[in-house]
Design a protein around this motif. Structure first.
Motif, PDB file in Angstrom:
ATOM      1  N   ASN A 254       0.857  -1.178   0.000  1.00  0.00           N
ATOM      2  CA  ASN A 254       0.000   0.000   0.000  1.00  0.00           C
ATOM      3  C   ASN A 254       0.888   1.221   0.000  1.00  0.00           C
ATOM      4  O   ASN A 254       1.316   1.701   1.041  1.00  0.00           O
TER       5      ASN A 254
ATOM      6  N   SER B  86       0.404   4.321  -0.369  1.00  0.00           N
ATOM      7  CA  SER B  86       0.012   5.526   0.356  1.00  0.00           C
ATOM      8  C   SER B  86       0.384   5.452   1.827  1.00  0.00           C
ATOM      9  O   SER B  86       0.280   6.431   2.548  1.00  0.00           O
ATOM     10  N   GLY B  87       0.794   4.263   2.238  1.00  0.00           N
ATOM     11  CA  GLY B  87       1.512   4.154   3.505  1.00  0.00           C
ATOM     12  C   GLY B  87       0.698   4.332   4.747  1.00  0.00           C
ATOM     13  O   GLY B  87      -0.505   4.163   4.738  1.00  0.00           O
ATOM     14  N   SER B  88       1.392   4.626   5.830  1.00  0.00           N
ATOM     15  CA  SER B  88       0.868   4.743   7.184  1.00  0.00           C
ATOM     16  C   SER B  88       0.031   3.533   7.587  1.00  0.00           C
ATOM     17  O   SER B  88      -0.645   3.542   8.593  1.00  0.00           O
ATOM     18  N   GLY B  89       0.061   2.477   6.767  1.00  0.00           N
ATOM     19  CA  GLY B  89      -0.559   1.232   7.168  1.00  0.00           C
ATOM     20  C   GLY B  89       0.309   0.633   8.259  1.00  0.00           C
ATOM     21  O   GLY B  89       1.520   0.812   8.257  1.00  0.00           O
TER      22      GLY B  89
HETATM   23  C1  LIG Z   1      -3.598   2.372   2.118  1.00  0.00           C
HETATM   24  O1  LIG Z   1      -3.350   3.099   3.305  1.00  0.00           O
HETATM   25  C2  LIG Z   1      -4.173   4.252   3.417  1.00  0.00           C
HETATM   26  C3  LIG Z   1      -3.706   5.023   4.633  1.00  0.00           C
HETATM   27  O2  LIG Z   1      -3.580   4.185   5.755  1.00  0.00           O
HETATM   28  C4  LIG Z   1      -5.629   3.826   3.479  1.00  0.00           C
HETATM   29  O3  LIG Z   1      -6.450   4.968   3.604  1.00  0.00           O
HETATM   30  C5  LIG Z   1      -5.992   3.047   2.234  1.00  0.00           C
HETATM   31  O4  LIG Z   1      -7.293   2.565   2.348  1.00  0.00           O
HETATM   32  C6  LIG Z   1      -5.018   1.883   2.025  1.00  0.00           C
HETATM   33  N1  LIG Z   1      -5.275   1.257   0.736  1.00  0.00           N
HETATM   34  C7  LIG Z   1      -5.314  -0.044   0.572  1.00  0.00           C
HETATM   35  C8  LIG Z   1      -5.503  -0.528  -0.844  1.00  0.00           C
HETATM   36  O5  LIG Z   1      -5.180  -0.829   1.492  1.00  0.00           O
END
Ligand SMILES: *[C@@H]1O[C@H](CO)[C@@H](O)[C@H](O)[C@H]1NC(C)=O
Ligand code: HEM
Ligand SMILES: *[C@@H]1O[C@H](CO)[C@@H](O)[C@H](O)[C@H]1NC(C)=O
Ligand SMILES: *[C@@H]1O[C@H](CO)[C@@H](O)[C@H](O)[C@H]1NC(C)=O
Ligand SMILES: *[C@@H]1O[C@H](CO)[C@@H](O)[C@H](O)[C@H]1NC(C)=O
Ligand SMILES: *[C@@H]1O[C@H](CO)[C@@H](O)[C@H](O)[C@H]1NC(C)=O
Length: 311
Positions: free
Chosen positions: A206, A208-211
């Motif tokens: 992912n 966009s990070g911060s996961g």
């Molecule tokens: C990726 O991480 C972002 C921020 O935590 C989140 O909003 C988004 O849903 C995630 N996308 C996926 C495909 O998991």
């Protein structure tokens, strides 16, 4: 009232005195130990060289220790303290910062050369400078004293997470009196050393990070922060960012995030083209970071053992 020449020069002298007193950023100097521990720099350098010969990565680990020290209660050696409330047990440090045994060895060598005068905080600053051999060198400023408390909460709040946004990173550096140039130059330290996969693996899935990091990953797996030249202190870290090859999210954001356009991006580009500029700014920023709230004068103490406060 007419002033005599003598009165005028006294007034001038006093004005200069006030000017210099309010303008000193800190009381650290390069020659603080010149008489009390003349061999200090030699002793530390030798120990750092031995440790790095034994394990190349130790250079990176020692450099990082100084950073993690300075961002929590200033550069006061608090990161070295053991105990229940240690900074070592805070999230950014746990199973992550290393080099404590080497610091103990350096301290022992320093103590046998000149006992009870050199702080653990200064040892970290000198060891950090000596760890960037191959990179730029500089006169390290010393005269710090050691703190008497560790601040675990401070470590959790002040040290940036690798998942933080660029705005958060800039703000956390700002809290330490460090500006955007410092943010970019100091992160250039990631030209050496390793990162555990948990600190960046979520980016693979992912962007966009911060996961949250995937808890199933083997904690011992690591990757080089600069894939091109892991052990060499150079400007390849910035070339990597230009090529979208930053390892941590916080690395890549210096070049790729929206906020970077008005802040860090042009600095990254300049460093990627100009190693000399990076080296010059890195030195300046290391000195700025080393000047974060040092304890001086009679504040704090000179710890005998870097891991515990004097009894
Ligand atoms: C990726 O991480 C972002 C921020 O935590 C989140 O909003 C988004 O849903 C995630 N996308 C996926 C495909 O998991
Ligand atoms: C936004 C700022 C920063 C973030 C988010 C960050 C984060 C990280 C992370 C996650 C690692 C890997 C840790 C692990 O695997 O457990 C790391 C390693 C490292 N960091 Fe940073 N860092 C930052 C700034 C700095 C600064 C300012 C310095 C020094 C001036 C520095 C020096 C290092 C070094 C040398 C390593 C490799 C350590 C080793 O191999 O033992 N970092 N950093
Ligand atoms: C710990 O650090 C925080 C954040 O920098 C600070 O507000 C607090 O005063 C510190 N506490 C101690 C005991 O030094
Ligand atoms: C940051 O501070 C340094 C002095 O340490 C200065 O040369 C530099 O221009 C400043 N950078 C910014 C973006 O203000
Ligand atoms: C490192 O970068 C140089 C040029 O910048 C390139 O020639 C070389 O192939 C790269 N090495 C690796 C291992 O990526
Ligand atoms: C980058 O380099 C250019 C050209 O040397 C210079 O004009 C500009 O001020 C530099 N920008 C930064 C942010 O260092």
């Amino acid at each position: 009232m007419k002033e005599s020449k003598g009165q005028k020069s006294v007034i001038l002298l006093l004005t200069l005195l006030v000017f210099f007193t309010v303008n000193v950023k800190s009381q650290l100097t390069a020659n603080f130990y010149a008489t009390t521990c003349p061999n200090l720099f030699h002793v530390v350098r030798k120990q750092v060289q031995l440790a790095v010969m034994n394990e190349m990565r130790m250079a990176a680990s020692l450099l990082r220790l100084h950073f993690h020290d300075c961002f929590v209660n200033g550069c006061d050696g608090s990161v070295l303290l053991d105990g229940d409330d240690s900074e070592k047990s805070a999230a950014p440090n746990l199973n992550s910062i290393r080099g404590f045994d080497v610091v103990d060895k350096i301290k022992t060598a320093v103590e046998s050369s000149c006992s009870g005068v050199v702080s653990c905080a200064d040892i970290l600053a000198i060891a950090a400078r000596d760890s960037i051999s191959g990179g730029p060198s500089y006169r390290v400023l010393v005269g710090r004293r050691d703190g008497t408390v560790a601040n675990r909460t401070g470590a959790n709040t002040n040290l940036p997470s690798p998942f933080a946004s660029l705005d958060t990173v800039i703000s956390l550096f700002g809290d330490q009196g460090l500006n955007i140039t410092d943010v970019v130059a100091l992160q250039g330290a990631h030209t050496i050393g390793l990162a555990r996969c948990t600190t960046f693996s979520s980016r693979l899935f992912n962007f966009s990070g911060s996961g949250a990091p995937d808890s199933t990953i083997d904690n011992s797996l690591t990757a080089a922060l600069d894939q091109n030249s892991t052990d060499l202190f150079d400007n390849h870290y910035f070339k990597n960012l230009i090529n979208n090859k930053g390892i941590l999210l916080t690395d890549q954001e210096l070049h790729s995030s929206d906020s970077a356009k008005s802040t860090t991006k042009s600095i990254v580009e300049n460093y990627s083209n100009n190693q000399r500029l990076f080296f010059k700014d890195f030195i300046n920023s290391m000195i700025n970071m080393g000047n974060v709230k040092p304890l001086t004068g009679s504040s704090g103490q000179i710890r005998k053992n870097c891991r515990v406060i004097n009894s």
